[in-house]
Design a protein around this motif. Sequence first.
Motif, PDB file in Angstrom:
ATOM      1  N   LYS A   1      10.958  -5.195  -5.901  1.00 41.14           N
ATOM      2  CA  LYS A   1      10.217  -5.898  -6.957  1.00 41.14           C
ATOM      3  C   LYS A   1       8.901  -5.203  -7.290  1.00 41.14           C
ATOM      4  O   LYS A   1       8.168  -5.673  -8.172  1.00 41.14           O
ATOM      5  N   ASN A   2       8.598  -4.122  -6.599  1.00 44.56           N
ATOM      6  CA  ASN A   2       7.315  -3.411  -6.779  1.00 44.56           C
ATOM      7  C   ASN A   2       6.136  -4.357  -6.550  1.00 44.56           C
ATOM      8  O   ASN A   2       5.174  -4.394  -7.334  1.00 44.56           O
ATOM      9  N   GLN A   3       6.232  -5.119  -5.476  1.00 43.54           N
ATOM     10  CA  GLN A   3       5.210  -6.104  -5.150  1.00 43.54           C
ATOM     11  C   GLN A   3       4.819  -6.008  -3.672  1.00 43.54           C
ATOM     12  O   GLN A   3       5.605  -5.565  -2.835  1.00 43.54           O
ATOM     13  N   PHE A   4       3.616  -6.458  -3.378  1.00 44.91           N
ATOM     14  CA  PHE A   4       3.235  -6.692  -1.996  1.00 44.91           C
ATOM     15  C   PHE A   4       2.500  -8.019  -1.937  1.00 44.91           C
ATOM     16  O   PHE A   4       1.965  -8.497  -2.940  1.00 44.91           O
ATOM     17  N   SER A   5       2.512  -8.623  -0.746  1.00 41.70           N
ATOM     18  CA  SER A   5       2.065 -10.007  -0.635  1.00 41.70           C
ATOM     19  C   SER A   5       1.123 -10.209   0.544  1.00 41.70           C
ATOM     20  O   SER A   5       1.132  -9.439   1.510  1.00 41.70           O
ATOM     21  N   LEU A   6       0.336 -11.267   0.429  1.00 43.59           N
ATOM     22  CA  LEU A   6      -0.619 -11.660   1.473  1.00 43.59           C
ATOM     23  C   LEU A   6      -0.340 -13.099   1.864  1.00 43.59           C
ATOM     24  O   LEU A   6      -0.174 -13.959   0.996  1.00 43.59           O
ATOM     25  N   LYS A   7      -0.273 -13.348   3.153  1.00 39.80           N
ATOM     26  CA  LYS A   7      -0.255 -14.712   3.679  1.00 39.80           C
ATOM     27  C   LYS A   7      -1.424 -14.866   4.634  1.00 39.80           C
ATOM     28  O   LYS A   7      -1.614 -14.029   5.528  1.00 39.80           O
TER      29      LYS A   7
ATOM     30  N   GLY B   1      -6.711  -4.987  -8.934  1.00 40.55           N
ATOM     31  CA  GLY B   1      -6.346  -6.095  -9.789  1.00 40.55           C
ATOM     32  C   GLY B   1      -7.600  -6.790 -10.295  1.00 40.55           C
ATOM     33  O   GLY B   1      -8.706  -6.491  -9.851  1.00 40.55           O
ATOM     34  N   GLN B   2      -7.431  -7.726 -11.201  1.00 42.55           N
ATOM     35  CA  GLN B   2      -8.578  -8.429 -11.783  1.00 42.55           C
ATOM     36  C   GLN B   2      -9.170  -9.444 -10.808  1.00 42.55           C
ATOM     37  O   GLN B   2     -10.307  -9.890 -10.990  1.00 42.55           O
ATOM     38  N   GLY B   3      -8.424  -9.790  -9.786  1.00 35.17           N
ATOM     39  CA  GLY B   3      -8.893 -10.762  -8.804  1.00 35.17           C
ATOM     40  C   GLY B   3      -8.450 -12.167  -9.147  1.00 35.17           C
ATOM     41  O   GLY B   3      -8.310 -12.522 -10.319  1.00 35.17           O
ATOM     42  N   THR B   4      -8.251 -12.964  -8.114  1.00 34.92           N
ATOM     43  CA  THR B   4      -7.890 -14.362  -8.305  1.00 34.92           C
ATOM     44  C   THR B   4      -8.743 -15.219  -7.380  1.00 34.92           C
ATOM     45  O   THR B   4      -8.856 -14.935  -6.184  1.00 34.92           O
ATOM     46  N   LEU B   5      -9.376 -16.244  -7.944  1.00 34.26           N
ATOM     47  CA  LEU B   5     -10.223 -17.138  -7.152  1.00 34.26           C
ATOM     48  C   LEU B   5      -9.356 -18.147  -6.420  1.00 34.26           C
ATOM     49  O   LEU B   5      -8.567 -18.857  -7.049  1.00 34.26           O
ATOM     50  N   VAL B   6      -9.534 -18.195  -5.124  1.00 31.61           N
ATOM     51  CA  VAL B   6      -8.846 -19.178  -4.294  1.00 31.61           C
ATOM     52  C   VAL B   6      -9.886 -20.105  -3.693  1.00 31.61           C
ATOM     53  O   VAL B   6     -10.816 -19.654  -3.019  1.00 31.61           O
ATOM     54  N   THR B   7      -9.741 -21.368  -3.952  1.00 33.53           N
ATOM     55  CA  THR B   7     -10.653 -22.379  -3.415  1.00 33.53           C
ATOM     56  C   THR B   7      -9.916 -23.190  -2.362  1.00 33.53           C
ATOM     57  O   THR B   7      -8.795 -23.665  -2.609  1.00 33.53           O
TER      58      THR B   7
ATOM     59  N   CYS C   1      -6.189  -7.378  -5.006  1.00 31.59           N
ATOM     60  CA  CYS C   1      -5.284  -6.364  -4.475  1.00 31.59           C
ATOM     61  C   CYS C   1      -5.711  -5.030  -5.072  1.00 31.59           C
ATOM     62  O   CYS C   1      -6.298  -4.967  -6.172  1.00 31.59           O
ATOM     63  N   ALA C   2      -5.440  -3.945  -4.344  1.00 31.23           N
ATOM     64  CA  ALA C   2      -5.917  -2.644  -4.774  1.00 31.23           C
ATOM     65  C   ALA C   2      -5.057  -1.536  -4.191  1.00 31.23           C
ATOM     66  O   ALA C   2      -4.399  -1.713  -3.163  1.00 31.23           O
ATOM     67  N   ARG C   3      -5.087  -0.378  -4.875  1.00 29.01           N
ATOM     68  CA  ARG C   3      -4.387   0.808  -4.412  1.00 29.01           C
ATOM     69  C   ARG C   3      -5.366   1.729  -3.685  1.00 29.01           C
ATOM     70  O   ARG C   3      -6.492   1.932  -4.146  1.00 29.01           O
ATOM     71  N   GLN C   4      -4.925   2.294  -2.585  1.00 25.69           N
ATOM     72  CA  GLN C   4      -5.768   3.164  -1.789  1.00 25.69           C
ATOM     73  C   GLN C   4      -5.066   4.502  -1.585  1.00 25.69           C
ATOM     74  O   GLN C   4      -3.903   4.545  -1.205  1.00 25.69           O
ATOM     75  N   GLY C   5      -5.762   5.582  -1.809  1.00 29.99           N
ATOM     76  CA  GLY C   5      -5.202   6.896  -1.552  1.00 29.99           C
ATOM     77  C   GLY C   5      -4.821   7.044  -0.091  1.00 29.99           C
ATOM     78  O   GLY C   5      -5.588   6.630   0.778  1.00 29.99           O
ATOM     79  N   ALA C   6      -3.659   7.620   0.183  1.00 31.59           N
ATOM     80  CA  ALA C   6      -3.167   7.717   1.555  1.00 31.59           C
ATOM     81  C   ALA C   6      -3.596   8.992   2.255  1.00 31.59           C
ATOM     82  O   ALA C   6      -3.386   9.137   3.452  1.00 31.59           O
TER      83      ALA C   6
ATOM     84  N   LEU D   1      -2.411  -3.654 -11.577  1.00 33.68           N
ATOM     85  CA  LEU D   1      -2.122  -4.550 -10.475  1.00 33.68           C
ATOM     86  C   LEU D   1      -2.500  -5.959 -10.912  1.00 33.68           C
ATOM     87  O   LEU D   1      -3.550  -6.156 -11.539  1.00 33.68           O
ATOM     88  N   GLN D   2      -1.666  -6.928 -10.581  1.00 34.78           N
ATOM     89  CA  GLN D   2      -1.908  -8.306 -10.998  1.00 34.78           C
ATOM     90  C   GLN D   2      -1.636  -9.254  -9.838  1.00 34.78           C
ATOM     91  O   GLN D   2      -0.508  -9.329  -9.334  1.00 34.78           O
ATOM     92  N   GLU D   3      -2.682  -9.978  -9.435  1.00 32.47           N
ATOM     93  CA  GLU D   3      -2.538 -10.981  -8.393  1.00 32.47           C
ATOM     94  C   GLU D   3      -1.970 -12.278  -8.982  1.00 32.47           C
ATOM     95  O   GLU D   3      -2.296 -12.627 -10.123  1.00 32.47           O
ATOM     96  N   SER D   4      -1.183 -12.971  -8.182  1.00 34.48           N
ATOM     97  CA  SER D   4      -0.692 -14.286  -8.592  1.00 34.48           C
ATOM     98  C   SER D   4      -0.603 -15.189  -7.369  1.00 34.48           C
ATOM     99  O   SER D   4      -0.357 -14.725  -6.254  1.00 34.48           O
TER     100      SER D   4
END
Lengths: 121, 107
Positions: free
Chosen positions: A77-83, A112-118, A97-102, A4-7
């Motif tokens: 696109k095999n993606q999910f997004s956050l607003k 994912g590795q995580g992304t810093l948002v300031t 972002c992360a996968r959770q067993g259903a 998983l990769q955040e962008s």
Amino acid sequence: QLQLQESGPGLVKPSETLSLTCTVSGDSISSSFYYWGWIRQPPGKVLEWIGTIYYSGSTSYNPSLKSRVTISVDTSKNQFSLKLSSLTAADTAVYYCARQGAAGTLAYDYWGQGTLVTVSS
Amino acid sequence: DIQMTQSPSSLSASVGDRVTITCRASQSISSYLNWYQQKPGKAPNLLIYAASSLQSGVPSRFSGSGSGTDFTLTISSLQPEDFSTYYCQQSYSTPYTFGQGTKLEIK
């Protein structure tokens, strides 16, 4: 191997809207066995669950953020997004972002590795 | 919201020691309790799910127990790579919540 990769932007101004995307590789986001979620961690603080989405588009949000959060999925696109809207300095955090067993455990087994948002002007 | 309380908040131990970390939920969560290890600058890594099930690839020195409101994570013989921060998380009901973390340091 699932990855998983955040962008998204690393710096956002107060009152603006944060948009992050998580790209999933190595598995289909349309699997019925998993949810896909967002979790954040302010610097030096505790992990906070933001919300989760199923491939069908069904969502669940943290009530503390619900009025400001939208999570969506793009299976093509095999993606999910956050607003996250109406940002303040308190929203400064590493966003994961992360996968959770259903079924059964509901644990987050891939992150994912995580992304810093300031949030700053 | 279900509150998760870990103890201790920090712990000093030596290589080879047996250590136990406790997590208490503010209400019963059955066995919907997960444990994660987080190293500085890295994402959390799932160690234990459903209170006592070892995640694939995790060394067997890690174990979990408990149900209802009281849970423990035990590391049977500390290795140098185990010194990091540990979090519990309940997945019984939303909003899913995490404990405040236990920082395990080298004595």
